[in-house]
Design a protein around this motif. Structure first.
Motif, PDB file in Angstrom:
ATOM      1  N   LEU A 174       0.827  -1.195   0.000  1.00 32.77           N
ATOM      2  CA  LEU A 174       0.000   0.000   0.000  1.00 32.77           C
ATOM      3  C   LEU A 174       0.867   1.252   0.000  1.00 32.77           C
ATOM      4  O   LEU A 174       1.967   1.266   0.553  1.00 32.77           O
ATOM      5  N   ARG A 179      -2.620   3.425   3.122  1.00 30.89           N
ATOM      6  CA  ARG A 179      -2.531   2.948   4.511  1.00 30.89           C
ATOM      7  C   ARG A 179      -3.414   3.777   5.431  1.00 30.89           C
ATOM      8  O   ARG A 179      -4.141   3.232   6.278  1.00 30.89           O
ATOM      9  N   ARG A 180      -3.380   5.073   5.258  1.00 34.58           N
ATOM     10  CA  ARG A 180      -4.209   5.945   6.104  1.00 34.58           C
ATOM     11  C   ARG A 180      -5.695   5.727   5.818  1.00 34.58           C
ATOM     12  O   ARG A 180      -6.523   5.716   6.751  1.00 34.58           O
ATOM     13  N   ILE A 210       0.909  -3.826   4.144  1.00 34.91           N
ATOM     14  CA  ILE A 210       0.616  -2.501   4.701  1.00 34.91           C
ATOM     15  C   ILE A 210       1.868  -1.618   4.638  1.00 34.91           C
ATOM     16  O   ILE A 210       1.779  -0.432   4.293  1.00 34.91           O
ATOM     17  N   ASP A 212       3.920  -0.254   6.788  1.00 33.74           N
ATOM     18  CA  ASP A 212       4.330   0.598   7.909  1.00 33.74           C
ATOM     19  C   ASP A 212       4.099  -0.186   9.207  1.00 33.74           C
ATOM     20  O   ASP A 212       2.957  -0.561   9.495  1.00 33.74           O
ATOM     21  N   LEU A 215       1.317   1.481  11.695  1.00 30.93           N
ATOM     22  CA  LEU A 215      -0.044   1.382  11.166  1.00 30.93           C
ATOM     23  C   LEU A 215      -0.431  -0.075  10.954  1.00 30.93           C
ATOM     24  O   LEU A 215      -1.597  -0.447  11.136  1.00 30.93           O
ATOM     25  N   GLY A 216       0.531  -0.887  10.568  1.00 35.15           N
ATOM     26  CA  GLY A 216       0.249  -2.310  10.374  1.00 35.15           C
ATOM     27  C   GLY A 216      -0.250  -2.956  11.649  1.00 35.15           C
ATOM     28  O   GLY A 216      -1.233  -3.701  11.646  1.00 35.15           O
TER      29      GLY A 216
END
Length: 255
Positions: A174, A179-180, A210, A212, A215-216
């Protein structure tokens, strides 16, 4: 009996199905033996059924399911790791009522999208709002909406959808923006809606998609720990169907 005035009044009240049923029954001699309560009950049943069918039609139109699949036609005999008891439990849609998630993983051609659409169709029949999108199309729609100033409206639509089906998740990583967007979608559904995700990529590698770590962890923590899993395996069903068809044609020629 004054049929036409009664029919006109029913139609004026928005009871078109009841009006049609009234005409049909008035032409059937067997209906003469029915009591007034039975007559009224049959008319009401016809109207309720017609309205239920219209609502189902609207839900299916909104869902845009990729395949015309229903749970009753699911192949439970071919060995591919599909547990009969689990699937029948999922088909009851209790997991959607409880805002849980479902992950279907496995190689190409084993029926992941078909199962997702079948469960999506069943959810529509149970009265839930459903939205199906392939992962690339979902993110493309979000990007387009952002560029056109429609993003808040689109995200509200997704949030109000009780079951969001994301098909063909991965294997492309992504972007930061995607991702956001995914984080917002998943966070909005926490305790309020369900996700059904299909992927060729094992869940152990979803962090890679993902891209990150922070964030993942946040995204997968909200998905994995509230999810059921179907892990399919085996050869492609499409390939098997082609081979079976070829074998059938060969046998026919030999005869």
């Amino acid at each position: 009996m004054l049929i036409h005035p009664m029919v006109d009044r029913l139609r004026d009240l928005g009871l078109a199905a009841m009006a049609d049923a009234f005409i049909e029954m008035s032409r059937q001699s067997a209906a003469d033996d029915l009591s007034r309560e039975d007559w009224l009950g049959l008319l009401v049943d016809r109207e309720v059924t017609a309205r239920d069918n219209k609502r189902l039609g609207r839900r299916l139109s909104h869902a845009r399911l990729r395949q015309n699949a229903v749970v009753e036609d699911t192949d439970l005999r071919t060995p591919r790791g599909l547990d009969r008891g689990l699937f029948q439990s999922l088909a009851a849609c209790g997991w959607i009522r409880d805002s849980q998630h479902l992950l279907i993983v496995g190689p190409t051609g084993v029926g992941k999208s078909w199962l997702a659409c079948a469960l999506g169709h069943k959810a529509c029949r149970e009265g839930y709002a459903v939205l199906y999108r392939r992962a690339p199309r979902l993110f493309a729609d979000i990007a387009t909406a952002r560029g056109e100033g429609r993003l808040p409206r689109l995200m509200r639509t997704i949030e109000r959808t009780r079951l969001l089906i994301i098909d063909d998740w991965g294997p492309e990583p992504l972007s930061a923006e995607q991702r956001r967007d995914l984080m917002e979608i998943v966070d909005d559904r926490d305790g309020k809606g369900s996700l059904l995700i299909t992927s060729q990529v094992p869940t152990s590698r979803w962090h890679e998609i993902i891209g990150d770590p922070t964030l993942g962890d946040a995204i997968l923590d909200r998905i994995i720990h509230r999810s059921h899993r179907i892990e399919l395996k085996g050869e492609s069903l499409r390939k098997r169907q082609v081979l079976n068809t070829a074998e059938g044609l060969t046998s026919a020629k030999e005869k």
